[in-house]
Design a protein around this motif. Structure first.
Motif, PDB file in Angstrom:
ATOM      1  N   VAL A  60       0.849  -1.196   0.000  1.00  0.00           N
ATOM      2  CA  VAL A  60       0.000   0.000   0.000  1.00  0.00           C
ATOM      3  C   VAL A  60       0.885   1.246   0.000  1.00  0.00           C
ATOM      4  O   VAL A  60       0.644   2.211  -0.739  1.00  0.00           O
ATOM      5  CB  VAL A  60      -0.945  -0.004   1.223  1.00  0.00           C
ATOM      6  CG1 VAL A  60      -1.698   1.319   1.325  1.00  0.00           C
ATOM      7  CG2 VAL A  60      -1.924  -1.166   1.135  1.00  0.00           C
ATOM      8  N   LEU A  61       1.926   1.210   0.808  1.00  0.00           N
ATOM      9  CA  LEU A  61       2.857   2.338   0.889  1.00  0.00           C
ATOM     10  C   LEU A  61       3.508   2.606  -0.473  1.00  0.00           C
ATOM     11  O   LEU A  61       3.625   3.754  -0.914  1.00  0.00           O
ATOM     12  CB  LEU A  61       3.926   2.034   1.942  1.00  0.00           C
ATOM     13  CG  LEU A  61       4.866   3.174   2.301  1.00  0.00           C
ATOM     14  CD1 LEU A  61       4.108   4.278   3.032  1.00  0.00           C
ATOM     15  CD2 LEU A  61       6.024   2.677   3.150  1.00  0.00           C
ATOM     16  N   LEU A  62       3.902   1.511  -1.126  1.00  0.00           N
ATOM     17  CA  LEU A  62       4.515   1.635  -2.451  1.00  0.00           C
ATOM     18  C   LEU A  62       3.562   2.298  -3.433  1.00  0.00           C
ATOM     19  O   LEU A  62       3.935   3.202  -4.178  1.00  0.00           O
ATOM     20  CB  LEU A  62       4.835   0.236  -2.979  1.00  0.00           C
ATOM     21  CG  LEU A  62       6.237  -0.277  -2.844  1.00  0.00           C
ATOM     22  CD1 LEU A  62       6.307  -1.682  -3.399  1.00  0.00           C
ATOM     23  CD2 LEU A  62       7.196   0.636  -3.579  1.00  0.00           C
ATOM     24  N   ALA A  63       2.323   1.810  -3.426  1.00  0.00           N
ATOM     25  CA  ALA A  63       1.319   2.359  -4.344  1.00  0.00           C
ATOM     26  C   ALA A  63       1.112   3.844  -4.057  1.00  0.00           C
ATOM     27  O   ALA A  63       0.996   4.654  -4.980  1.00  0.00           O
ATOM     28  CB  ALA A  63       0.014   1.593  -4.202  1.00  0.00           C
ATOM     29  N   VAL A  64       1.105   4.211  -2.778  1.00  0.00           N
ATOM     30  CA  VAL A  64       0.911   5.618  -2.403  1.00  0.00           C
ATOM     31  C   VAL A  64       2.058   6.475  -2.935  1.00  0.00           C
ATOM     32  O   VAL A  64       1.842   7.566  -3.473  1.00  0.00           O
ATOM     33  CB  VAL A  64       0.784   5.763  -0.867  1.00  0.00           C
ATOM     34  CG1 VAL A  64       0.876   7.221  -0.446  1.00  0.00           C
ATOM     35  CG2 VAL A  64      -0.524   5.148  -0.388  1.00  0.00           C
ATOM     36  N   VAL A  65       3.288   5.955  -2.827  1.00  0.00           N
ATOM     37  CA  VAL A  65       4.456   6.719  -3.298  1.00  0.00           C
ATOM     38  C   VAL A  65       4.345   6.993  -4.795  1.00  0.00           C
ATOM     39  O   VAL A  65       4.561   8.112  -5.269  1.00  0.00           O
ATOM     40  CB  VAL A  65       5.764   5.947  -2.989  1.00  0.00           C
ATOM     41  CG1 VAL A  65       6.947   6.548  -3.736  1.00  0.00           C
ATOM     42  CG2 VAL A  65       6.022   5.950  -1.493  1.00  0.00           C
ATOM     43  N   LEU A 103       1.607   6.833  -6.615  1.00  0.00           N
ATOM     44  CA  LEU A 103       0.384   7.587  -6.938  1.00  0.00           C
ATOM     45  C   LEU A 103       0.450   9.030  -6.448  1.00  0.00           C
ATOM     46  O   LEU A 103      -0.348   9.865  -6.868  1.00  0.00           O
ATOM     47  CB  LEU A 103      -0.841   6.897  -6.316  1.00  0.00           C
ATOM     48  CG  LEU A 103      -1.263   5.567  -6.952  1.00  0.00           C
ATOM     49  CD1 LEU A 103      -2.262   4.845  -6.061  1.00  0.00           C
ATOM     50  CD2 LEU A 103      -1.859   5.783  -8.332  1.00  0.00           C
ATOM     51  N   TRP A 104       1.403   9.310  -5.560  1.00  0.00           N
ATOM     52  CA  TRP A 104       1.471  10.614  -4.907  1.00  0.00           C
ATOM     53  C   TRP A 104       1.453  11.804  -5.892  1.00  0.00           C
ATOM     54  O   TRP A 104       0.693  12.763  -5.689  1.00  0.00           O
ATOM     55  CB  TRP A 104       2.711  10.683  -4.005  1.00  0.00           C
ATOM     56  CG  TRP A 104       2.888  12.006  -3.339  1.00  0.00           C
ATOM     57  CD1 TRP A 104       3.845  12.945  -3.586  1.00  0.00           C
ATOM     58  CD2 TRP A 104       2.066  12.546  -2.302  1.00  0.00           C
ATOM     59  NE1 TRP A 104       3.674  14.035  -2.780  1.00  0.00           N
ATOM     60  CE2 TRP A 104       2.590  13.823  -1.979  1.00  0.00           C
ATOM     61  CE3 TRP A 104       0.936  12.084  -1.621  1.00  0.00           C
ATOM     62  CZ2 TRP A 104       2.021  14.634  -1.006  1.00  0.00           C
ATOM     63  CZ3 TRP A 104       0.367  12.897  -0.654  1.00  0.00           C
ATOM     64  CH2 TRP A 104       0.916  14.158  -0.353  1.00  0.00           C
ATOM     65  N   PRO A 105       2.261  11.748  -6.985  1.00  0.00           N
ATOM     66  CA  PRO A 105       2.253  12.909  -7.898  1.00  0.00           C
ATOM     67  C   PRO A 105       0.864  13.217  -8.456  1.00  0.00           C
ATOM     68  O   PRO A 105       0.524  14.376  -8.695  1.00  0.00           O
ATOM     69  CB  PRO A 105       3.200  12.479  -9.024  1.00  0.00           C
ATOM     70  CG  PRO A 105       4.059  11.442  -8.420  1.00  0.00           C
ATOM     71  CD  PRO A 105       3.210  10.722  -7.418  1.00  0.00           C
ATOM     72  N   ALA A 106       0.057  12.185  -8.661  1.00  0.00           N
ATOM     73  CA  ALA A 106      -1.280  12.405  -9.229  1.00  0.00           C
ATOM     74  C   ALA A 106      -2.205  13.101  -8.239  1.00  0.00           C
ATOM     75  O   ALA A 106      -3.187  13.728  -8.629  1.00  0.00           O
ATOM     76  CB  ALA A 106      -1.888  11.072  -9.657  1.00  0.00           C
ATOM     77  N   ALA A 107      -1.870  12.988  -6.947  1.00  0.00           N
ATOM     78  CA  ALA A 107      -2.740  13.564  -5.926  1.00  0.00           C
ATOM     79  C   ALA A 107      -2.398  15.027  -5.625  1.00  0.00           C
ATOM     80  O   ALA A 107      -3.136  15.703  -4.908  1.00  0.00           O
ATOM     81  CB  ALA A 107      -2.636  12.736  -4.645  1.00  0.00           C
ATOM     82  N   GLN A 108      -1.289  15.510  -6.182  1.00  0.00           N
ATOM     83  CA  GLN A 108      -0.875  16.893  -5.923  1.00  0.00           C
ATOM     84  C   GLN A 108      -1.880  17.877  -6.526  1.00  0.00           C
ATOM     85  O   GLN A 108      -2.467  17.594  -7.569  1.00  0.00           O
ATOM     86  CB  GLN A 108       0.489  17.157  -6.564  1.00  0.00           C
ATOM     87  CG  GLN A 108       1.587  16.220  -6.115  1.00  0.00           C
ATOM     88  CD  GLN A 108       2.196  16.625  -4.798  1.00  0.00           C
ATOM     89  OE1 GLN A 108       2.455  17.795  -4.598  1.00  0.00           O
ATOM     90  NE2 GLN A 108       2.379  15.679  -3.914  1.00  0.00           N
ATOM     91  N   ALA A 124       1.401  -1.127 -12.036  1.00  0.00           N
ATOM     92  CA  ALA A 124      -0.024  -0.792 -12.086  1.00  0.00           C
ATOM     93  C   ALA A 124      -0.259   0.650 -11.642  1.00  0.00           C
ATOM     94  O   ALA A 124      -1.016   1.399 -12.274  1.00  0.00           O
ATOM     95  CB  ALA A 124      -0.810  -1.758 -11.193  1.00  0.00           C
ATOM     96  N   ALA A 125       0.412   1.051 -10.577  1.00  0.00           N
ATOM     97  CA  ALA A 125       0.226   2.413 -10.050  1.00  0.00           C
ATOM     98  C   ALA A 125       0.690   3.459 -11.067  1.00  0.00           C
ATOM     99  O   ALA A 125       0.046   4.501 -11.234  1.00  0.00           O
ATOM    100  CB  ALA A 125       0.994   2.571  -8.738  1.00  0.00           C
ATOM    101  N   ALA A 126       1.777   3.179 -11.764  1.00  0.00           N
ATOM    102  CA  ALA A 126       2.288   4.144 -12.749  1.00  0.00           C
ATOM    103  C   ALA A 126       1.274   4.363 -13.871  1.00  0.00           C
ATOM    104  O   ALA A 126       1.055   5.496 -14.322  1.00  0.00           O
ATOM    105  CB  ALA A 126       3.621   3.647 -13.327  1.00  0.00           C
ATOM    106  N   TYR A 127       0.653   3.282 -14.327  1.00  0.00           N
ATOM    107  CA  TYR A 127      -0.368   3.428 -15.382  1.00  0.00           C
ATOM    108  C   TYR A 127      -1.569   4.216 -14.852  1.00  0.00           C
ATOM    109  O   TYR A 127      -2.134   5.057 -15.559  1.00  0.00           O
ATOM    110  CB  TYR A 127      -0.814   2.056 -15.894  1.00  0.00           C
ATOM    111  CG  TYR A 127       0.129   1.454 -16.917  1.00  0.00           C
ATOM    112  CD1 TYR A 127      -0.008   1.741 -18.269  1.00  0.00           C
ATOM    113  CD2 TYR A 127       1.159   0.617 -16.527  1.00  0.00           C
ATOM    114  CE1 TYR A 127       0.857   1.199 -19.212  1.00  0.00           C
ATOM    115  CE2 TYR A 127       2.037   0.074 -17.452  1.00  0.00           C
ATOM    116  CZ  TYR A 127       1.884   0.363 -18.787  1.00  0.00           C
ATOM    117  OH  TYR A 127       2.755  -0.167 -19.709  1.00  0.00           O
ATOM    118  N   VAL A 128      -1.956   3.933 -13.618  1.00  0.00           N
ATOM    119  CA  VAL A 128      -3.105   4.645 -13.047  1.00  0.00           C
ATOM    120  C   VAL A 128      -2.802   6.139 -12.945  1.00  0.00           C
ATOM    121  O   VAL A 128      -3.654   6.982 -13.260  1.00  0.00           O
ATOM    122  CB  VAL A 128      -3.480   4.054 -11.660  1.00  0.00           C
ATOM    123  CG1 VAL A 128      -4.511   4.924 -10.958  1.00  0.00           C
ATOM    124  CG2 VAL A 128      -4.017   2.635 -11.826  1.00  0.00           C
TER     125      VAL A 128
END
Lengths: 137, 286
Positions: free
Chosen positions: A4-9, A11-16, B151-155
């Protein structure tokens, strides 16, 4: 938890609020913004004795074979103003093959309809010259 | 089996060893092929230095000798990492050197997104190799982590599009205009554009379905983690997506096109290799 932590890292730029690009974690903004069909393209071209325009290719422009690097380097030079454009002009002039017919370099912005003329075969709608310099014989 | 669900530990261990060999091996090949370009960047004027990432604090480009040293270190440690030689040492050195090399390549005004996943995978493999020294790490966890990052990068890419332009992105105009822009930009620089772009850009009916498919592939990436069939379907779609990008934009994402980005989800444990690829278990004992 770790996953989950990895995914957050990542995904973080998209949440800015104002996503900025970065490396190696990116917000991948390249295709995000709406743009029209008429575009402004910074480039450097060679001019021969007859005044004809010669496309130079990425290496004389940037010292590298990367096309996008040449395009982005030129865009930034134009954006930074005359001094930077003039410096780029001199750099390109120094890299141009002396055996070619090119006698001068122009750092310019071409305004084009990208959809109507994908291969840039037509004359540009408008040309703005930012710097011009001679190629040493 | 494709995917990660139901994968036993022994095959997972073999798969991880092959993933590590493939990723590190590819990085060595990438640096070797790009060596003249990467070294040539040092000839650019200092004013063209726009550092990003870990190089952002540097006011000017590093000395040519330092660049050469890091390139050689990345190649040497990459070979060691691919071979499985002392992974707790070779993988962190390789990952750090690769991060430096790829960041350096993107610090001259243009961020290259083609190496993001390669570097993220290298960092993860290195992190787990170091952690494996003090505690046991299940290879399935490592493989899942590698797949989660993909997967996260594509999302993220899909979210950026929808946040930047809203659902209007799906009408296809933005995609068509960007493809046209990218090709005409190549043309004014004097580089070859896609041979198909001129025709394809003129097909107005094509772009809305392509935009929908693009968002579907990107937002749908997490389904690859659900199981074998989902993984197979998504990998096929993502690969086709990158083939499409290559065809109409002349932009190659080699890490994706070669299948390396999806390797954690592929049944590499079934591959017979003529050389010894050390498993993580054996490496841990070394």
């Amino acid at each position: 938890m770790l996953l989950v932590l990895l995914a957050v890292v990542v995904l973080w730029p998209a949440a800015q609020r104002d996503p900025a690009d970065g490396f190696p974690v990116s917000s991948y903004p390249m295709f995000a913004k709406r743009s029209g069909t008429v575009v402004r393209l910074a480039t450097a071209v060679g001019i021969d004795r007859d005044g004809d325009v010669h496309r130079l290719g990425p290496h004389p422009i940037s010292g590298s074979d990367e096309v996008v690097l040449a395009a982005e380097l030129t865009r930034r030079a134009v954006e930074e103003g005359h001094e930077s454009s003039a410096a780029l002009c001199r750099e390109v002039a120094a890299r141009v093959d002396p055996n070619e017919d090119v006698v001068s370099i122009e750092v310019r912005t071409e305004v084009r309809d990208a959809v109507a003329d994908v291969r840039a075969e037509e004359d540009p709608l408008e040309v703005l010259v930012h710097a011009r310099c001679a190629v040493a014989p | 089996m494709t995917g990660l669900r139901g994968l036993d530990r022994a095959p997972a261990d073999r798969r991880l060893a092959r993933v590590r060999a493939a990723v590190a091996g590819w990085s060595v090949l990438w640096i070797a092929v790009r060596f003249p370009h990467l070294l040539g960047l040092a000839d650019l004027a200092d004013r063209r230095w726009y550092p990003v990432g870990i190089l952002a604090p540097l006011d000017g480009p590093p000395a040519c000798a330092a660049v050469l040293a890091v390139l050689l270190l990345a190649i040497g440690s990459g070979i060691a990492a691919a071979w499985g030689w002392h992974p707790a040492l070779s993988l962190p050195v390789w990952a750090a050197a690769l991060l430096l090399v790829a960041t350096y390549a993107s610090s001259w005004g243009q961020l290259f997104h083609t190496e993001n996943l390669l570097v993220l995978h290298a960092l993860l493999l290195a992190g787990f190799a170091v952690a494996h020294r003090t505690r046991h790490i299940d290879p399935r966890t490592v493989l899942t982590a590698l797949a989660v990052v993909v997967a996260a990068a594509y999302v993220v890419a899909a979210v950026a599009k929808l946040r930047g332009s809203g659902w209007d992105w799906l009408d296809g105009d933005i995609l068509r205009n960007k493809v046209a822009f990218d090709n005409v930009r190549k043309s004014v620089i004097g580089a070859p554009a896609s041979p198909f772009a001129g025709t394809v850009v003129g097909w107005g009916w094509l772009w809305a379905p392509l935009a929908v498919l693009t968002i579907a592939v990107e937002l749908g990436a997490p389904i690859a983690l659900l199981g074998r069939r989902w993984a197979t379907s998504w990998i096929a779609a993502a690969w086709a997506f990158h083939v499409g990008i290559l065809a109409i934009m002349a932009i190659g994402f080699p890490y994706q096109l070669l299948g390396l980005a999806y390797a954690p989800l592929l049944p590499l444990e079934r591959l017979r290799v003529p050389w010894r690829v050390a498993s993580t278990e054996r490496c841990a004992m070394a």
